[in-house]
Design an enzyme around this catalytic site. Structure first.
Site, PDB file in Angstrom:
ATOM      1  N   VAL A 137       0.857  -1.187   0.000  1.00  0.00           N
ATOM      2  CA  VAL A 137       0.000   0.000   0.000  1.00  0.00           C
ATOM      3  C   VAL A 137       0.888   1.231   0.000  1.00  0.00           C
ATOM      4  O   VAL A 137       1.731   1.406   0.890  1.00  0.00           O
ATOM      5  CB  VAL A 137      -0.914   0.022   1.234  1.00  0.00           C
ATOM      6  CG1 VAL A 137      -1.795   1.275   1.223  1.00  0.00           C
ATOM      7  CG2 VAL A 137      -1.753  -1.241   1.319  1.00  0.00           C
ATOM      8  N   ASP A 139       1.004   4.900   0.672  1.00  0.00           N
ATOM      9  CA  ASP A 139       0.303   5.989   1.345  1.00  0.00           C
ATOM     10  C   ASP A 139       1.018   7.287   0.983  1.00  0.00           C
ATOM     11  O   ASP A 139       1.913   7.751   1.692  1.00  0.00           O
ATOM     12  CB  ASP A 139       0.327   5.744   2.856  1.00  0.00           C
ATOM     13  CG  ASP A 139      -0.451   6.789   3.637  1.00  0.00           C
ATOM     14  OD1 ASP A 139      -1.163   7.596   3.013  1.00  0.00           O
ATOM     15  OD2 ASP A 139      -0.339   6.801   4.882  1.00  0.00           O
ATOM     16  N   PHE A 165       3.489  -1.729   3.561  1.00  0.00           N
ATOM     17  CA  PHE A 165       2.964  -0.373   3.645  1.00  0.00           C
ATOM     18  C   PHE A 165       4.112   0.611   3.474  1.00  0.00           C
ATOM     19  O   PHE A 165       5.014   0.679   4.311  1.00  0.00           O
ATOM     20  CB  PHE A 165       2.274  -0.147   4.996  1.00  0.00           C
ATOM     21  CG  PHE A 165       1.099  -1.048   5.207  1.00  0.00           C
ATOM     22  CD1 PHE A 165      -0.185  -0.627   4.910  1.00  0.00           C
ATOM     23  CD2 PHE A 165       1.281  -2.348   5.666  1.00  0.00           C
ATOM     24  CE1 PHE A 165      -1.273  -1.478   5.073  1.00  0.00           C
ATOM     25  CE2 PHE A 165       0.204  -3.204   5.834  1.00  0.00           C
ATOM     26  CZ  PHE A 165      -1.078  -2.775   5.536  1.00  0.00           C
ATOM     27  N   LYS A 166       4.077   1.345   2.367  1.00  0.00           N
ATOM     28  CA  LYS A 166       5.051   2.397   2.129  1.00  0.00           C
ATOM     29  C   LYS A 166       4.413   3.704   2.573  1.00  0.00           C
ATOM     30  O   LYS A 166       3.537   4.249   1.896  1.00  0.00           O
ATOM     31  CB  LYS A 166       5.437   2.450   0.647  1.00  0.00           C
ATOM     32  CG  LYS A 166       6.450   3.530   0.311  1.00  0.00           C
ATOM     33  CD  LYS A 166       6.667   3.626  -1.197  1.00  0.00           C
ATOM     34  CE  LYS A 166       7.666   4.722  -1.536  1.00  0.00           C
ATOM     35  NZ  LYS A 166       7.790   4.911  -3.010  1.00  0.00           N
ATOM     36  N   ILE A 167       4.853   4.191   3.713  1.00  0.00           N
ATOM     37  CA  ILE A 167       4.239   5.370   4.315  1.00  0.00           C
ATOM     38  C   ILE A 167       5.099   6.589   3.995  1.00  0.00           C
ATOM     39  O   ILE A 167       6.280   6.640   4.354  1.00  0.00           O
ATOM     40  CB  ILE A 167       4.101   5.211   5.843  1.00  0.00           C
ATOM     41  CG1 ILE A 167       3.373   3.897   6.179  1.00  0.00           C
ATOM     42  CG2 ILE A 167       3.367   6.412   6.429  1.00  0.00           C
ATOM     43  CD1 ILE A 167       1.962   3.789   5.651  1.00  0.00           C
TER      44      ILE A 167
END
Length: 304
Positions: A137, A139, A165-167
């Site tokens: 994901v 973000d 999750f790539k924040i």
């Protein structure tokens, strides 16, 4: 906690000839250079690959070329973001059939005002998850879609393939910390993004990997490795060494930085970017090289 995904997974730039056509032999050299840089995975067709300047037919050409050329040496992650769920699913199935290891996607959006609701976002990720490839994901502020921690946790816990999750929104570290605390083992790959501009704080918050540009992953990788090994002092020193170059990239160059460095090092022939993107100002480019040379990164010597 189980965190099977870690390391440095940079984004591959897309080289163009000076006339704006794809430079396919250069693309192969980019991939080989990135593998030699110690990349643990390679992401293609992302924002830093100029995905918004690439046609659908070119996407297919690049997907096929990259996956075939890498040939399993490292995992290949393909960005498949699209506002239409059906198209995102088609893209996922296409690259799965080619042998991609993973897909990355932003929430559905189009322009500044058409944004997926939490329900629509969940449904799109669920539909792509049914294809059967792990999903990262992304973000990202570019989408303009807020992805609150409860939604990310719900996707991680209820959609089997949502694993990473790539924040890279504002305030990455506190969001990562909250995501990991709430999601537990379902958060299999908490990653930092945005060129690693807050990498150390994000690693402190629990990130296990980073998705940077392909400019200096060999110089950033030690930061991650030292931190994961418990050597925060060593990680801090390694980070302080590269931070001026990362800051210059993040604030002034964007995706043009990796291409400029690769031209300087003989990896590719041209750092052409398609209109309406303008080339780097010569002084900005020169300043970048001044910051890179003392680091002696592989990219500046790979093709010489």
């Amino acid at each position: 906690m189980n965190r099977p995904y870690s390391g440095i997974w940079p984004v591959a730039p897309t080289p163009f000839n000076p006339d704006g056509t794809l430079e396919l032999e250069g693309m192969k050299r980019v991939l080989d250079c990135m593998i030699d840089q110690g990349s643990d995975g390679i992401c293609i067709l992302a924002n830093f690959s100029e995905q918004f300047l690439i046609s659908d037919a070119e996407r297919e050409t690049l997907s096929r070329l990259c996956i075939e050329h890498v040939a399993g040496r490292v995992p290949v992650i393909v960005t498949i973001s699209h506002f239409a769920t059906e198209i995102a699913v088609q893209r996922a199935q296409f690259v799965k059939d080619l042998g991609a290891a993973m897909v990355m996607m932003m929430a559905p959006y189009h322009g500044a005002l058409m944004k997926g609701t939490p329900k629509q976002t969940f449904e799109q990720f669920k539909a792509v998850g049914d294809v059967g490839l792990p999903i990262m994901v992304q973000d990202a502020p570019l989408s303009g879609v807020e992805l609150p921690v409860p939604l990310l946790v719900q996707m991680a816990q209820e959609i089997e393939m949502v694993k990473l999750f790539k924040i890279e929104c504002a305030g990455v570290a506190p969001k990562l910390r909250a995501l990991i605390a709430a999601g537990g083992d379902a958060i299999e790959g908490p990653f930092d993004g945005e060129e690693g501009i807050t990498l150390l704080a994000d690693l402190d918050a629990g990130a296990t990997g980073g998705m940077t540009s392909a400019m200096i992953p060999d110089q950033i990788k030690p930061v991650i490795e030292k931190h994961l090994a418990g050597d925060r002092e060593g990680a801090t020193a390694a980070y302080a060494r590269v931070l001026p170059a990362i800051n210059h990239e993040n604030r002034l160059c964007g995706f043009r930085s990796a291409k400029a460095a690769m031209v300087e090092g003989g990896v590719i022939k041209s750092d052409f970017c398609r209109h309406p993107i303008y080339p780097l100002h010569p002084e900005i480019r020169s300043g970048l090289m001044d910051l890179l040379r003392p680091l002696d990164p592989l990219v500046l010597n790979w093709g010489k």
